[in-house]
Design a protein around this motif. Structure first.
Motif, mmCIF file in Angstrom:
data_model
loop_
_atom_site.group_PDB
_atom_site.id
_atom_site.type_symbol
_atom_site.label_atom_id
_atom_site.label_comp_id
_atom_site.label_asym_id
_atom_site.label_seq_id
_atom_site.Cartn_x
_atom_site.Cartn_y
_atom_site.Cartn_z
ATOM 1 N N LYS A 92 0.729 -1.240 0.175
ATOM 2 C CA LYS A 92 0.115 0.054 -0.108
ATOM 3 C C LYS A 92 0.972 1.251 0.005
ATOM 4 O O LYS A 92 0.393 2.302 -0.087
ATOM 5 C CB LYS A 92 -0.990 -0.067 1.229
ATOM 6 C CG LYS A 92 -1.945 -1.166 1.302
ATOM 7 C CD LYS A 92 -3.121 -0.922 2.194
ATOM 8 C CE LYS A 92 -2.296 -1.223 3.727
ATOM 9 N NZ LYS A 92 -3.528 -1.068 4.660
ATOM 10 N N GLY A 93 2.096 1.164 0.292
ATOM 11 C CA GLY A 93 2.932 2.260 0.215
ATOM 12 C C GLY A 93 3.914 2.453 -1.085
ATOM 13 O O GLY A 93 3.778 1.728 -2.102
ATOM 14 N N LEU A 94 5.099 3.187 -0.706
ATOM 15 C CA LEU A 94 6.075 3.446 -1.611
ATOM 16 C C LEU A 94 7.517 2.855 -1.248
ATOM 17 O O LEU A 94 7.660 3.358 0.034
ATOM 18 C CB LEU A 94 6.060 4.724 -2.346
ATOM 19 C CG LEU A 94 4.794 5.159 -3.169
ATOM 20 C CD1 LEU A 94 4.921 6.797 -3.727
ATOM 21 C CD2 LEU A 94 4.869 4.394 -4.514
ATOM 22 N N VAL A 95 8.467 2.517 -1.708
ATOM 23 C CA VAL A 95 9.707 2.426 -1.453
ATOM 24 C C VAL A 95 10.617 3.439 -2.214
ATOM 25 O O VAL A 95 10.437 3.584 -3.477
ATOM 26 C CB VAL A 95 10.201 1.070 -1.652
ATOM 27 C CG1 VAL A 95 11.902 0.719 -1.423
ATOM 28 C CG2 VAL A 95 9.708 -0.034 -0.906
ATOM 29 N N GLY A 96 11.134 4.268 -1.307
ATOM 30 C CA GLY A 96 12.154 5.230 -2.119
ATOM 31 C C GLY A 96 13.869 4.835 -1.736
ATOM 32 O O GLY A 96 14.150 4.802 -0.608
ATOM 33 N N THR A 97 14.363 4.734 -2.834
ATOM 34 C CA THR A 97 15.573 4.371 -2.847
ATOM 35 C C THR A 97 16.589 5.435 -3.390
ATOM 36 O O THR A 97 16.577 6.034 -4.246
ATOM 37 C CB THR A 97 16.135 3.088 -3.683
ATOM 38 O OG1 THR A 97 15.338 1.906 -3.314
ATOM 39 C CG2 THR A 97 17.373 2.610 -3.566
ATOM 40 N N LEU A 98 17.456 6.042 -2.309
ATOM 41 C CA LEU A 98 18.544 6.913 -2.539
ATOM 42 C C LEU A 98 19.399 6.591 -3.728
ATOM 43 O O LEU A 98 20.026 5.556 -3.503
ATOM 44 C CB LEU A 98 19.371 7.692 -1.123
ATOM 45 C CG LEU A 98 18.241 8.046 -0.267
ATOM 46 C CD1 LEU A 98 19.284 8.669 0.755
ATOM 47 C CD2 LEU A 98 17.306 9.025 -0.809
ATOM 48 N N LEU A 99 19.709 7.376 -4.613
ATOM 49 C CA LEU A 99 20.757 7.088 -5.628
ATOM 50 C C LEU A 99 21.975 8.196 -5.592
ATOM 51 O O LEU A 99 21.852 9.262 -5.128
ATOM 52 C CB LEU A 99 19.963 7.217 -7.154
ATOM 53 C CG LEU A 99 18.873 6.457 -7.226
ATOM 54 C CD1 LEU A 99 18.354 6.723 -8.623
ATOM 55 C CD2 LEU A 99 19.172 4.918 -7.137
ATOM 56 N N ARG A 100 23.045 7.437 -6.126
ATOM 57 C CA ARG A 100 24.365 8.125 -6.148
ATOM 58 C C ARG A 100 24.345 9.217 -7.227
ATOM 59 O O ARG A 100 23.581 8.914 -8.278
ATOM 60 C CB ARG A 100 25.485 7.233 -6.047
ATOM 61 C CG ARG A 100 25.641 6.692 -4.877
ATOM 62 C CD ARG A 100 27.070 5.517 -4.936
ATOM 63 N NE ARG A 100 27.276 5.041 -3.604
ATOM 64 C CZ ARG A 100 26.665 4.070 -3.231
ATOM 65 N NH1 ARG A 100 26.024 3.282 -3.982
ATOM 66 N NH2 ARG A 100 26.952 3.573 -1.974
ATOM 67 N N TYR A 101 24.899 10.349 -7.600
ATOM 68 C CA TYR A 101 25.276 11.043 -8.441
ATOM 69 C C TYR A 101 26.328 10.409 -9.258
ATOM 70 O O TYR A 101 27.009 9.570 -8.740
ATOM 71 C CB TYR A 101 25.660 12.512 -8.120
ATOM 72 C CG TYR A 101 24.475 13.446 -7.470
ATOM 73 C CD1 TYR A 101 23.442 13.933 -8.510
ATOM 74 C CD2 TYR A 101 24.407 13.310 -6.263
ATOM 75 C CE1 TYR A 101 22.526 14.691 -8.246
ATOM 76 C CE2 TYR A 101 23.214 14.173 -5.772
ATOM 77 C CZ TYR A 101 22.186 14.653 -6.579
ATOM 78 O OH TYR A 101 21.313 15.539 -6.266
ATOM 79 N N PRO A 102 26.387 10.775 -10.557
ATOM 80 C CA PRO A 102 27.531 10.168 -11.476
ATOM 81 C C PRO A 102 28.900 10.547 -11.041
ATOM 82 O O PRO A 102 29.764 9.401 -10.879
ATOM 83 C CB PRO A 102 27.429 10.582 -12.815
ATOM 84 C CG PRO A 102 25.765 11.155 -12.911
ATOM 85 C CD PRO A 102 25.513 11.591 -11.317
#
Length: 308
Positions: A160-170
């Motif tokens: 019922k929710g969302l998973v947010g994954t932090l991403l690195r910059y190039p």
């Protein structure tokens, strides 16, 4: 009860907006942690913030941020100046684009968070955004400010929710060429591949995280229990290193090694599940009762330090 939110703000897709809260999806609190001690007294080591030149302790209110542009030359940046450059993503996750999950290089993944509506309003808008992402089978890419820095965040539906994954910059991801250039070009024969495929097929399964056990954590628990009980600590024998000379022979022997356990396994036997909390395996502290027995009773005096 859910843990305290790391961040609260708004999730926005064009003109559709809803209040949301962000929570850490993982935890390290169950792992055994060590303190640094003074060997002579057994007391904990305390760290102080001191002036590098005078050695005097500096109170928190007198500590400011500074960027070193040359050796021992700093530019001070105040809290107020940092607040003046605050980005919109400080309080809003703006969805910029939608991409295929396969397009995201795993090297860019940092850590996951759970995202859910904050409060009683906005559930309809949240559901529309969530189900749109699910229906399109895409990953939503947005921006969020955590710990004073802006991060890219990838949003995917989960229940019922969302998973947010932090991403690195190039610029945070190193080029593989720095490490792979010196790898020799080796021709792998069909026979070698056939044997290797056979080993893979024998080990094939589905990913079930609950069947994996943290062996190092279990060894730490065993070590601490032995030291608290006053038992001697004996080092375990390390496996002898093997020098593989004939790769084909090693592959053939590996195939035979994997067949034996497969034949010996009992049908229907479930894999052993790892403990949900490794710390529960620790011996109870001397002078204290288990939670149920200790209800309404005063705990006894603390324990003394033991060493092997």
């Amino acid at each position: 009860m859910a843990p305290r939110a790391n961040w609260k703000g708004f999730l926005r897709l064009s003109l559709v907006t809803c209040p949301v809260a962000l929570y850490p999806a993982t935890s390290e609190s169950e792992k055994i942690a060590f303190n640094q001690l003074n060997r002579a007294t057994g007391h904990r080591i305390k760290y102080l913030k001191v002036d590098a030149d005078t050695g005097d302790e500096v109170p928190n209110e007198d500590i400011v941020k500074g960027y070193q542009f040359e050796k021992d030359q700093f530019i001070e940046v105040t809290k107020e100046e940092l607040e003046e450059i605050a980005l919109e993503s400080t309080r809003t996750i703006e969805i910029d684009e939608f991409v295929d999950r396969a397009d995201i290089d795993p090297r860019y993944l940092i850590r996951p968070y759970y995202l859910r509506p904050d409060g009683k309003v906005g559930h309809d808008a949240f559901a529309v955004i969530r189900e749109t992402i699910r229906e399109m089978d895409k990953v939503a890419i947005g921006r969020i400010v955590l710990t004073s820095r802006e991060h890219i965040i990838a949003l995917e539906p989960l229940d019922k929710g969302l998973v947010g994954t932090l991403l690195r910059y190039p610029y945070e991801v190193r080029s593989e060429q720095e490490y792979f250039d010196e790898i020799q070009d080796v021709k792998v024969t069909k026979d070698m591949l056939d044997l290797a495929r056979h080993i893979v097929n024998q080990k094939a399964g589905t990913f079930e995280p609950e069947k994996f056990e943290d062996h190092y954590e279990a060894a730490l628990v065993d070590l601490i229990n032995k030291k608290r009980a006053g038992n001697p600590i004996t080092p375990k024998e390390r496996p002898a290193a093997t020098n593989v000379v004939d790769l084909m022979e090693a592959l053939r022997r590996s195939v035979g090694k994997e067949v034996a356990p497969e034949q010996a396994a009992k049908p229907g036997k479930k894999p052993k599940k790892a403990s949900s909390g490794q710390k529960e395996m620790l011996m109870p502290i001397a002078g204290k009762k288990p939670a149920k027995e200790a209800a309404g009773k005063k705990p006894a005096a603390g324990t003394r330090r033991k060493s092997a």
